[in-house]
Design a protein around this motif. Structure first.
Motif, PDB file in Angstrom:
ATOM      1  N   MET A  46     -50.794  87.616 -76.569  1.00  0.00           N
ATOM      2  CA  MET A  46     -51.230  88.534 -77.618  1.00  0.00           C
ATOM      3  C   MET A  46     -51.602  87.719 -78.852  1.00  0.00           C
ATOM      4  SD  MET A  46     -49.063  91.769 -79.033  1.00  0.00           S
ATOM      5  CE  MET A  46     -49.745  93.272 -78.433  1.00  0.00           C
ATOM      6  N   THR A  47     -52.791  87.939 -79.362  1.00  0.00           N
ATOM      7  CA  THR A  47     -53.241  87.176 -80.520  1.00  0.00           C
ATOM      8  C   THR A  47     -52.581  87.700 -81.796  1.00  0.00           C
ATOM      9  OG1 THR A  47     -55.088  88.626 -81.017  1.00  0.00           O
ATOM     10  CG2 THR A  47     -55.497  86.857 -79.424  1.00  0.00           C
ATOM     11  N   ILE A  48     -52.728  86.932 -82.851  1.00  0.00           N
ATOM     12  CA  ILE A  48     -52.161  87.335 -84.140  1.00  0.00           C
ATOM     13  C   ILE A  48     -52.795  88.632 -84.620  1.00  0.00           C
ATOM     14  CG2 ILE A  48     -52.015  86.692 -86.578  1.00  0.00           C
ATOM     15  CD1 ILE A  48     -51.635  83.813 -85.672  1.00  0.00           C
ATOM     16  N   GLN A  49     -54.111  88.768 -84.400  1.00  0.00           N
ATOM     17  CA  GLN A  49     -54.788  89.996 -84.829  1.00  0.00           C
ATOM     18  C   GLN A  49     -54.261  91.209 -84.065  1.00  0.00           C
ATOM     19  OE1 GLN A  49     -58.140  87.981 -83.845  1.00  0.00           O
ATOM     20  NE2 GLN A  49     -58.752  87.403 -85.915  1.00  0.00           N
ATOM     21  N   GLU A  50     -54.026  91.052 -82.769  1.00  0.00           N
ATOM     22  CA  GLU A  50     -53.490  92.156 -81.975  1.00  0.00           C
ATOM     23  C   GLU A  50     -52.074  92.511 -82.425  1.00  0.00           C
ATOM     24  OE1 GLU A  50     -53.920  90.482 -78.099  1.00  0.00           O
ATOM     25  OE2 GLU A  50     -55.884  91.405 -77.767  1.00  0.00           O
ATOM     26  N   LYS A  51     -51.281  91.478 -82.734  1.00  0.00           N
ATOM     27  CA  LYS A  51     -49.913  91.720 -83.203  1.00  0.00           C
ATOM     28  C   LYS A  51     -49.913  92.438 -84.544  1.00  0.00           C
ATOM     29  CE  LYS A  51     -47.652  87.858 -80.887  1.00  0.00           C
ATOM     30  NZ  LYS A  51     -46.928  86.588 -81.064  1.00  0.00           N
ATOM     31  N   SER A  52     -50.790  91.998 -85.459  1.00  0.00           N
ATOM     32  CA  SER A  52     -50.821  92.636 -86.777  1.00  0.00           C
ATOM     33  C   SER A  52     -51.310  94.076 -86.668  1.00  0.00           C
ATOM     34  CB  SER A  52     -51.690  91.834 -87.752  1.00  0.00           C
ATOM     35  OG  SER A  52     -53.023  91.800 -87.310  1.00  0.00           O
ATOM     36  N   ARG A  53     -52.283  94.308 -85.805  1.00  0.00           N
ATOM     37  CA  ARG A  53     -52.758  95.682 -85.595  1.00  0.00           C
ATOM     38  C   ARG A  53     -51.659  96.558 -85.005  1.00  0.00           C
ATOM     39  NH1 ARG A  53     -56.468  99.376 -85.380  1.00  0.00           N
ATOM     40  NH2 ARG A  53     -56.882 100.607 -83.533  1.00  0.00           N
TER      41      ARG A  53
END
Length: 66
Positions: free
Chosen positions: A1-8
């Motif tokens: 899971m990318t950082i963008q996916e985690k933040s979303r």
């Protein structure tokens, strides 16, 4: 899971938690006042954004239980 996916995912989870807290408080108030339970299903974000006042009132606080 990318950082963008985690933040979303984190933002979506916080949004849902604020919504649930607001609806819980509305349901309790409706029960105390003897109003119909349908009132607790009120949710009116503008373009999916939470009002800053609502965000402050119903988001998690920095206080912790010990």
């Amino acid at each position: 899971m990318t950082i963008q996916e985690k933040s979303r995912a984190l933002m979506v989870r916080q949004h849902q938690q604020v919504k649930n807290r607001q609806q819980s408080m509305l349901m309790r108030a409706a029960q105390e006042l003897g109003l119909p339970e349908e009132i607790s299903h009120y949710w009116n974000p503008i373009q999916g954004k939470i009002d800053p006042t609502t965000q402050t009132l119903y988001s998690r606080s920095n206080a912790a239980m010990s």
